[in-house]
Structures are given as structure tokens and as C-alpha cells.
Design a protein around this motif. Sequence first.
Motif, short mmCIF file in Angstrom:
data_model
loop_
_atom_site.label_atom_id
_atom_site.label_comp_id
_atom_site.label_asym_id
_atom_site.label_seq_id
_atom_site.Cartn_x
_atom_site.Cartn_y
_atom_site.Cartn_z
N ILE A 51 38.90 -10.88 23.19
CA ILE A 51 38.05 -10.62 22.02
C ILE A 51 38.91 -10.36 20.79
O ILE A 51 39.86 -9.57 20.83
CB ILE A 51 37.10 -9.44 22.29
CG1 ILE A 51 36.15 -9.77 23.43
CG2 ILE A 51 36.33 -9.07 21.03
CD1 ILE A 51 35.26 -8.63 23.85
N SER A 52 38.58 -11.01 19.68
CA SER A 52 39.30 -10.81 18.43
C SER A 52 38.31 -10.63 17.29
O SER A 52 37.13 -10.94 17.42
CB SER A 52 40.21 -12.01 18.14
OG SER A 52 39.45 -13.20 18.02
N GLY A 53 38.82 -10.11 16.16
CA GLY A 53 37.99 -9.94 14.97
C GLY A 53 37.18 -8.67 14.92
O GLY A 53 36.33 -8.49 14.04
N GLY A 54 37.40 -7.73 15.86
CA GLY A 54 36.62 -6.51 15.90
C GLY A 54 36.94 -5.57 14.75
O GLY A 54 38.04 -5.57 14.20
N GLN A 55 35.95 -4.75 14.38
CA GLN A 55 36.11 -3.76 13.33
C GLN A 55 35.64 -2.39 13.82
O GLN A 55 34.72 -2.31 14.63
CB GLN A 55 35.29 -4.15 12.10
CG GLN A 55 35.65 -5.47 11.47
CD GLN A 55 34.81 -5.76 10.24
OE1 GLN A 55 34.37 -4.84 9.55
NE2 GLN A 55 34.58 -7.03 9.96
N ALA A 56 36.27 -1.34 13.31
CA ALA A 56 35.80 0.01 13.62
C ALA A 56 34.39 0.19 13.08
O ALA A 56 34.09 -0.21 11.95
CB ALA A 56 36.74 1.04 13.02
N SER A 57 33.51 0.79 13.88
CA SER A 57 32.10 0.91 13.50
C SER A 57 31.58 2.31 13.80
O SER A 57 31.97 2.93 14.79
CB SER A 57 31.27 -0.12 14.27
OG SER A 57 29.88 0.05 14.00
N ASP A 58 30.70 2.79 12.94
CA ASP A 58 30.05 4.09 13.17
C ASP A 58 28.58 3.90 13.53
O ASP A 58 27.77 4.81 13.33
CB ASP A 58 30.19 5.00 11.95
CG ASP A 58 29.51 4.44 10.70
OD1 ASP A 58 28.96 3.31 10.76
OD2 ASP A 58 29.54 5.12 9.66
N ARG A 59 28.25 2.71 14.08
CA ARG A 59 26.85 2.47 14.44
C ARG A 59 26.74 1.63 15.69
O ARG A 59 27.09 0.46 15.69
CB ARG A 59 26.12 1.77 13.29
CG ARG A 59 24.61 1.81 13.46
CD ARG A 59 23.93 1.24 12.24
NE ARG A 59 23.46 -0.11 12.48
CZ ARG A 59 22.87 -0.87 11.56
NH1 ARG A 59 22.72 -0.42 10.33
NH2 ARG A 59 22.46 -2.07 11.85
N PHE A 60 26.29 2.26 16.76
CA PHE A 60 25.95 1.55 17.99
C PHE A 60 24.50 1.86 18.29
O PHE A 60 24.14 3.00 18.62
CB PHE A 60 26.83 1.99 19.16
CG PHE A 60 26.46 1.31 20.46
CD1 PHE A 60 26.85 0.00 20.72
CD2 PHE A 60 25.72 1.97 21.43
CE1 PHE A 60 26.51 -0.64 21.90
CE2 PHE A 60 25.37 1.35 22.61
CZ PHE A 60 25.76 0.04 22.85
N ASP A 61 23.62 0.86 18.16
CA ASP A 61 22.20 1.02 18.43
C ASP A 61 21.88 0.54 19.84
O ASP A 61 22.41 -0.48 20.28
CB ASP A 61 21.38 0.22 17.42
CG ASP A 61 21.53 0.74 15.99
OD1 ASP A 61 21.65 1.96 15.83
OD2 ASP A 61 21.55 -0.09 15.07
N PHE A 62 21.02 1.26 20.53
CA PHE A 62 20.70 0.89 21.90
C PHE A 62 19.23 1.17 22.21
O PHE A 62 18.59 2.03 21.60
CB PHE A 62 21.59 1.64 22.89
CG PHE A 62 21.45 3.14 22.86
CD1 PHE A 62 20.54 3.79 23.68
CD2 PHE A 62 22.23 3.90 22.02
CE1 PHE A 62 20.40 5.16 23.66
CE2 PHE A 62 22.10 5.29 21.98
CZ PHE A 62 21.19 5.92 22.80
N ALA A 63 18.71 0.40 23.15
CA ALA A 63 17.35 0.59 23.66
C ALA A 63 17.35 0.17 25.12
O ALA A 63 18.04 -0.78 25.50
CB ALA A 63 16.34 -0.22 22.86
#
Length: 413
Positions: A196-208
Motif C-alpha cells: 500500500i502506498s500514498g497513505g496519509q495520517a488521518s484523524d477520522r475513521f468512520d465505522f458502522a
Amino acid sequence: MHRSSKPLAAAIATATLGASLPGVVMADFLADSKASLELRNFYFNADYRQEDANQSKREEWAQGFLLNYESGFTEGPVGFGIDAIGLLGVKLDSGPDRQNSGLLPVGDDKAPDEYSQLGVTAKARYSKSTLYAGTLVPKLPTVLPNDSRLLPQTFRGGMLTSREISGLTLNAGRLTQNSLRNSPANEDMLVAGKGISGGQASDRFDFASASYRWTPKLTTGYHYGHLDQNYKQHIFNLAHVLALGEDQAFKSDLRFARSTEAGNTNVDNDAFGAKFTYELGGHAFGAAYQKMSGETGFPHINGTNSYLVNYVMISPDFASPGEKSWQLRYDYDFAAVGMPGLSFMTRYVRGDDFDGPGGRDGREWERNTDIGYVFQQGALKNFGVKLRNGTYRSTGNDIDQTRFILSYTLSLL
């Protein structure tokens, strides 16, 4: 946190809630409160045997303290409560050339002498639905915090759990920060996974998530996860138990996940897994098959476990792009011969059909053995001893690993 105890845990929770809800009756809040202190003494040794290993050995020893407090709920149509978790890790042995075992934070020169964290969660309950906000340890196929070392991985965010319909469990929420198993810090989340490439640090993981228990023996589920600017994921699972007699059963565990890119990543993965177990008395004979399809491996939040049937002890989950893997496993519960508390497990996993280092045909295998005992009575009741040993071989890495864990949980409330 270092001196947390029954009176302190109850006092903090009572004072905090009492200040915000001065007129509410607190009887159930206090009467239904629970608190425990878990002690973990953990020794970890990993020997990297390949010639080009960056670090030939990782060896550390540490003591962990896990204080858990769960309040009850205040009386009334909407009940309020507070949960808290206190974590402390203490270094017993390490070294500049032996760190990075996952037990302790990695220092510039050496691991720190200790690290700690305190997390608080506010909760509100209406009918059979509960809303949580604060420190969370969710256990869902889309996000499985790692708890295989000294202290557990935790998150910050909000989550709603509802069981209004009999047999149906619904979960939905958002995670904003990630605290790894060997770190006191809360940080943005990253995507992890092979290729996996191109990832960014994120402060949002939405789940259901929706899980329905059709019968006491059959459960199905659908689970959605979206790490903003990284990936989207849909997971389907089925678990079934077929009773074959008084002491026999056949268990089926089927899983399928579809993961796609979000933002600038290249995520593209289909993951299929099937695990079957035949239980006979104290014996359990298991077999599993797993297949990766697509341009990348299985994505997940950094530090978490992958929801895959061949996620085991050492390997990163046998989930390289295109990889096929199978597993054979055997468990024995010695309670069947009058020795409750004693257990044994051994398994072998093999994977191939993927691109290895330098364009070579990728192949890997892993063998694990666990033996553990939990005292059932007397002064040592609930004291656990576990020895874990693993061997991993691949076209790029040769690793031998041993873990020795002592654990004890003391009820405080």
C-alpha cells in the motif's frame, strides 16, 4: 494512576458525574460499579537469523499494570456513567541494541524506564442503546485493537451500541486518535498493509456494523470502515456451530472483505477466508484457507490486528498481494482429563503465490506453540502462566520468537 485503588476509582467517577449531574440519584451508578487491576509480567525474545538483518535480536522484559473501572448508570430514563482505564508499563530489562519488541517505547538510545496513560470514557444509556465518548477499545472486524504485548492499544472517539431488536447488535461511530500498544501518545491514524502506498495520517475513521444472531448457533454480520483519505472497507462474516453429539461440534467461520482506495492510496484488495474446527471432548482440530486478490494486501489501521483467519503470531497476517495460505491447528483443553486451567495449542501456516524480495517467488511459513495454565483455586487463583514459541521462515526473513507471560487479575470492586 500509579497509586490507583478501589476508593480512588470510585471517588473520581462519583465526583466527576456528581458535578455535572448534581440532582441525579447515584444508587445504581455506585452499586453496579466494577473495578479490577491486571498485572502482566512479559518477557519477549526475537532472534532474526537472516544474513542482512537490520537488528539481529530483540529482547526486553517489562511489568504492566492495567486498572479498569466501569461505573453503573444513574437512575432515570437516560442513565449516565463513567469508565476509566489506567495503564502503566515499567522496564525491567532492555538495551539499545535489543529494543523495539513492542513491549516498550523505542528511544533514540534506549527504551524509557516507564510509560503511562489514563483514559476516561463518558457513557449514556437509553433503553438498550449506549453512547460512549472518550477512550475506546472497540472490538469490531474493521478495527481490532492489538493486545498481544504488555498493554492494549486504545483509541479516542465516540461510539453508539444498540441492541433494541432481539438478536441484532448495531455499532456506529468515529475514531479520531490512536494510541499504540507501546506508546503513551495519542496520534493520528495511518493505513498499514502490504504493497500500500500514498497513505496519509488521518484523524477520522468512520465505522458502522450490524451483527444478527439468527439462532444460538448461527450469526451473520456486515461491517463498514472508512479511514479518511486512505481506504474504504466492507466486511461480511458468518459463524455457525453444528452440534454433533454431547461432546462434539463442527464450527464454521467464513469471512470476505472488499477494500478500495480513498484519497491518493492504491488500496485494492479482496480477502476471502474460511476456517473450520471439529471439537471432540477436549480436542479441537482446525483447518483454514485464505486468499488475497487485487493489487495490494489487506488494509487496516496501523497497530491493529487484521480480521483474517490466518492472522497469527509473527507474520504480518499472510496477506501479501495475491497470496494464498492455509493453516492446520490443534488445541487441547486438559479439563477433559481432570486438569482445568491447563491448555495447549499448536498450528502451522503456509503461504505462497506472491512476489517476494527482489522479484523472487514469495513463500512463507510459520509454526506456533502455546502452553498455558491458570490456577483455579487457592492463594494463586486466577494467576496465569503462558509460554508462546514461534518460528517463521520466508524468502526475506527468518525469525525465532519466544514469549513468557505471567498474569494476575485482582478484583477491586
